[in-house]
Design an enzyme around this catalytic site. Structure first.
Site, PDB file in Angstrom:
ATOM      1  N   ASP A  67       0.875  -1.176   0.000  1.00 27.55           N
ATOM      2  CA  ASP A  67       0.000   0.000   0.000  1.00 27.55           C
ATOM      3  C   ASP A  67       0.910   1.223   0.000  1.00 27.55           C
ATOM      4  OD1 ASP A  67      -2.746   0.734  -0.200  1.00 27.55           O
ATOM      5  OD2 ASP A  67      -2.561   1.689   1.750  1.00 27.55           O
ATOM      6  N   GLY A  94       0.431   6.404 -11.977  1.00 23.88           N
ATOM      7  CA  GLY A  94      -0.067   7.159 -10.823  1.00 23.88           C
ATOM      8  C   GLY A  94       0.436   8.592 -10.821  1.00 23.88           C
TER       9      GLY A  94
HETATM   10  P1  ITT Z   1      -3.558  -2.354  -5.377  1.00 24.01           P
HETATM   11  O1  ITT Z   1      -4.226  -1.891  -4.122  1.00 24.01           O
HETATM   12  O2  ITT Z   1      -4.363  -3.348  -6.151  1.00 24.01           O
HETATM   13  O3  ITT Z   1      -2.150  -2.825  -5.144  1.00 24.01           O
HETATM   14  P2  ITT Z   1      -3.710   0.470  -6.099  1.00 24.01           P
HETATM   15  O4  ITT Z   1      -3.409   1.206  -7.378  1.00 24.01           O
HETATM   16  O5  ITT Z   1      -5.058   0.654  -5.472  1.00 24.01           O
HETATM   17  O6  ITT Z   1      -3.404  -1.068  -6.376  1.00 24.01           O
HETATM   18  P3  ITT Z   1      -2.419   1.752  -3.831  1.00 24.01           P
HETATM   19  O7  ITT Z   1      -3.681   1.803  -3.048  1.00 24.01           O
HETATM   20  O8  ITT Z   1      -1.189   1.335  -3.111  1.00 24.01           O
HETATM   21  O9  ITT Z   1      -2.568   0.794  -5.089  1.00 24.01           O
HETATM   22  O10 ITT Z   1      -2.073   3.109  -4.571  1.00 24.01           O
HETATM   23  C1  ITT Z   1      -2.380   4.357  -4.068  1.00 24.01           C
HETATM   24  C2  ITT Z   1      -2.244   5.391  -5.137  1.00 24.01           C
HETATM   25  O11 ITT Z   1      -0.878   5.775  -5.253  1.00 24.01           O
HETATM   26  C3  ITT Z   1      -2.726   5.023  -6.543  1.00 24.01           C
HETATM   27  O12 ITT Z   1      -3.344   6.176  -7.083  1.00 24.01           O
HETATM   28  C4  ITT Z   1      -1.464   4.745  -7.308  1.00 24.01           C
HETATM   29  O13 ITT Z   1      -1.602   5.093  -8.670  1.00 24.01           O
HETATM   30  C5  ITT Z   1      -0.464   5.671  -6.601  1.00 24.01           C
HETATM   31  N1  ITT Z   1       0.857   5.065  -6.611  1.00 24.01           N
HETATM   32  C6  ITT Z   1       1.225   3.898  -6.029  1.00 24.01           C
HETATM   33  N2  ITT Z   1       2.512   3.634  -6.284  1.00 24.01           N
HETATM   34  C7  ITT Z   1       2.974   4.661  -7.054  1.00 24.01           C
HETATM   35  C8  ITT Z   1       4.202   4.953  -7.652  1.00 24.01           C
HETATM   36  O14 ITT Z   1       5.239   4.124  -7.549  1.00 24.01           O
HETATM   37  N3  ITT Z   1       4.322   6.087  -8.369  1.00 24.01           N
HETATM   38  C9  ITT Z   1       3.269   6.931  -8.500  1.00 24.01           C
HETATM   39  N4  ITT Z   1       2.065   6.715  -7.982  1.00 24.01           N
HETATM   40  C10 ITT Z   1       1.905   5.587  -7.256  1.00 24.01           C
END
Ligand code: ITT
Length: 190
Positions: A68, A148
């Site tokens: 997360d 992201g």
């Molecule tokens: P899972 O829960 O299925 O793993 P998710 O996309 O919902 O996928 P997160 O809740 O961890 O994953 O992500 C939170 C947000 O942060 C989401 O908008 C991602 O696009 C962003 N994010 C996560 N890792 C990132 C990265 O390495 N670089 C840029 N944005 C990121």
């Protein structure tokens, strides 16, 4: 050793796949026929990572981990933080999320950091690993790589956004790379 990565985010799966050392086999949720969405209802990265990893471990009994991640911005008092995925509302939309950050940030302080927490669930119990990278928020999105918030985040010591840097660079220095490295170090000492 087989490990299940409890994520529906294909970008994350690709990044972690590229960091995987020899001797490990990474299974996706599709590989174990796990298709449910796991609502992230906790208010910490640890809590949400555990929800995802535990649900998948319960389904397959294989060592399972979930990540997360949040982007914490000083000028927004730590937002979007744990709520990074749906900052601009549901369904999750990265372009809308970045736009909301840029609009709200205005001329406020642009220092920020990404933090990843990985929860690992095995028959032995639960372990957590974390990684952070500091940087700042750009005034507009730059670059087409990554995913992201990458186009608006420039890591400290670099003059390009995460979306402009080659994936090999992000995969060496990122929040996720650091957390994953600790996970592998832990597993290789078992
Ligand atoms: P899972 O829960 O299925 O793993 P998710 O996309 O919902 O996928 P997160 O809740 O961890 O994953 O992500 C939170 C947000 O942060 C989401 O908008 C991602 O696009 C962003 N994010 C996560 N890792 C990132 C990265 O390495 N670089 C840029 N944005 C990121």
């Amino acid at each position: 050793m087989e490990l299940v990565f409890a994520t529906h985010n294909t970008h994350k799966a690709q990044e972690v796949g590229a960091m995987l050392p020899e001797g490990y086999i990474l299974k996706s949720l599709a590989d174990i026929s796990f298709h449910q969405d796991i609502p992230e209802t906790e208010n910490t990265l640890e809590g949400n990572a555990l929800l995802k990893a535990q649900a998948v471990f319960d389904a397959c009994q294989l060592p399972s981990f979930a990540d997360d991640t949040g982007l914490f911005i000083s000028g927004l008092n730590g937002a979007p933080g744990v709520l990074s995925a749906r900052y601009a509302g549901s369904p999750a939309d990265s372009v809308a999320n970045m736009q909301k950050v840029l609009t709200e940030l205005g001329s406020a302080k642009r220092e920020a950091y990404f933090r990843t927490v990985i929860a690992l669930v095995t028959v032995e119990g639960v372990h957590y690993f974390s990684g952070e990278i500091a940087g700042k928020i750009l005034h507009e999105p730059r670059g087409a790589g990554g995913f992201g918030y990458d186009p608006i985040f420039m890591p400290e010591g670099y003059d390009r956004s995460f979306a402009e840097l080659p994936s090999e660079v992000k995969n060496k220095i990122s929040h996720r790379a650091l957390a994953f490295k600790s996970l592998i170090a832990f597993l290789s000492n078992l």
